[in-house]
Design a protein around this motif. Sequence first.
Motif, short mmCIF file in Angstrom:
data_model
loop_
_atom_site.label_atom_id
_atom_site.label_comp_id
_atom_site.label_asym_id
_atom_site.label_seq_id
_atom_site.Cartn_x
_atom_site.Cartn_y
_atom_site.Cartn_z
N UNK A 227 32.91 48.80 50.48
CA UNK A 227 34.16 48.09 50.22
C UNK A 227 35.14 49.04 49.51
N UNK A 228 36.37 49.07 50.00
CA UNK A 228 37.42 49.85 49.35
C UNK A 228 38.23 48.90 48.48
N UNK A 229 38.24 49.16 47.16
CA UNK A 229 38.87 48.25 46.21
C UNK A 229 40.02 48.93 45.47
N UNK A 230 41.03 48.16 45.19
CA UNK A 230 42.15 48.62 44.38
C UNK A 230 41.71 48.61 42.92
N UNK A 231 41.81 49.76 42.26
CA UNK A 231 41.32 49.85 40.88
C UNK A 231 42.25 49.17 39.89
N UNK A 232 43.45 48.77 40.34
CA UNK A 232 44.37 48.03 39.47
C UNK A 232 44.12 46.53 39.56
N UNK A 233 44.02 46.02 40.81
CA UNK A 233 43.86 44.59 41.01
C UNK A 233 42.40 44.20 41.26
N UNK A 234 41.54 45.20 41.48
CA UNK A 234 40.09 44.98 41.65
C UNK A 234 39.75 44.11 42.86
N UNK A 235 40.62 44.08 43.84
CA UNK A 235 40.36 43.32 45.05
C UNK A 235 40.05 44.24 46.22
N UNK A 236 39.28 43.74 47.19
CA UNK A 236 38.95 44.51 48.38
C UNK A 236 40.16 44.61 49.28
N UNK A 237 40.49 45.84 49.70
CA UNK A 237 41.67 46.02 50.55
C UNK A 237 41.34 46.73 51.86
N UNK A 238 40.14 47.31 51.98
CA UNK A 238 39.76 48.00 53.21
C UNK A 238 38.24 48.10 53.25
N UNK A 239 37.72 48.68 54.34
CA UNK A 239 36.26 48.74 54.48
C UNK A 239 35.87 49.95 55.32
N UNK A 240 34.78 50.60 54.93
CA UNK A 240 34.18 51.68 55.70
C UNK A 240 32.75 51.27 56.03
#
Length: 302
Positions: A227-240
């Motif tokens: 899971x690719x997460x935004x370190x500011x909002x801590x939400x998942x924004x992409x996936x590998x």
Amino acid sequence: MQPGADPRTLRQPMAAGMVPTMAPGMMPAMGLLAHQAMAPGQMGMACGPHSPYGLTGMDMLRGLNAIEVQEQANFMQEFTAMIGLEIEMANKYRVLDQAGNQLYYAVERTSCCKRQLQQGCCHDCAPWEVDVLYTPPGEANQLFLAMRRPCQLTCCCINRPVADVIDQTTNQKIGSFRDPCTCCSLKFHIRDASDNDVLLVDGGCCCCQPGIWCPLPCGPCAEVVFDVKDMTHHGKIAEVKKRVPSCCTWLFAPDVDNYHVSFGEVSNPQWKAILLALTIFMDFRYFNTNRNNEEARQAWRQ
């Protein structure tokens, strides 16, 4: 890319046949040719700074929702691995769109002697260099990205591996990624050009993903999801997602994998380029061990 730039900008769907425009301030590609690393099936003729469709490598990424990264098997490396004397050859990767069209081609530039350090106890310290070419259909290859990881002393949590991503059309660093020291999990920090942490690529606990420690060509062991997460909002924004290509590949080339990168909410093409580069970095770091080589060496010891 400005420090602290937010990669989570909303994407507007492209209309059919619409050509993405160049973002304000983006420098055009220089049209440099990469004759020494010609991708299979690509023409070697000279071309201008853009493809006939008016797209640079960054422009093309802007219009993609997902890509497929396919590692290419090398006969010499696989043969030597089967007899327990594996010779590390230059890794190569095809990058396809969702329709199966090759748009990019990645070639390892690490010298032969340095590549051999990627095995054994020096794995964490080994350097590597990769060039990513933009390969528009019917046109000459254009230099797109460069990934550089210098040789450095790494021991446990000290001086963890870092790789820089360089836009070869401008020769400017656009970001980097770091492999932090973790316990029983795979995580990567993606940073901007000023080395500020922006994204976290999280593979979760190794125990929860059997594909990490027991890859198989079918079932839950065939995939590993990051899971690719935004370190500011801590939400998942992409996936590998890492996948075992097939049964034949698993048997004869167990170090070869495919990766599906879904960009999700990431629309900035430079962040997409960094995610593409990170996918290759992940393969080098944790999915480049050849099971056949280890089994052959054990047989020699008996």
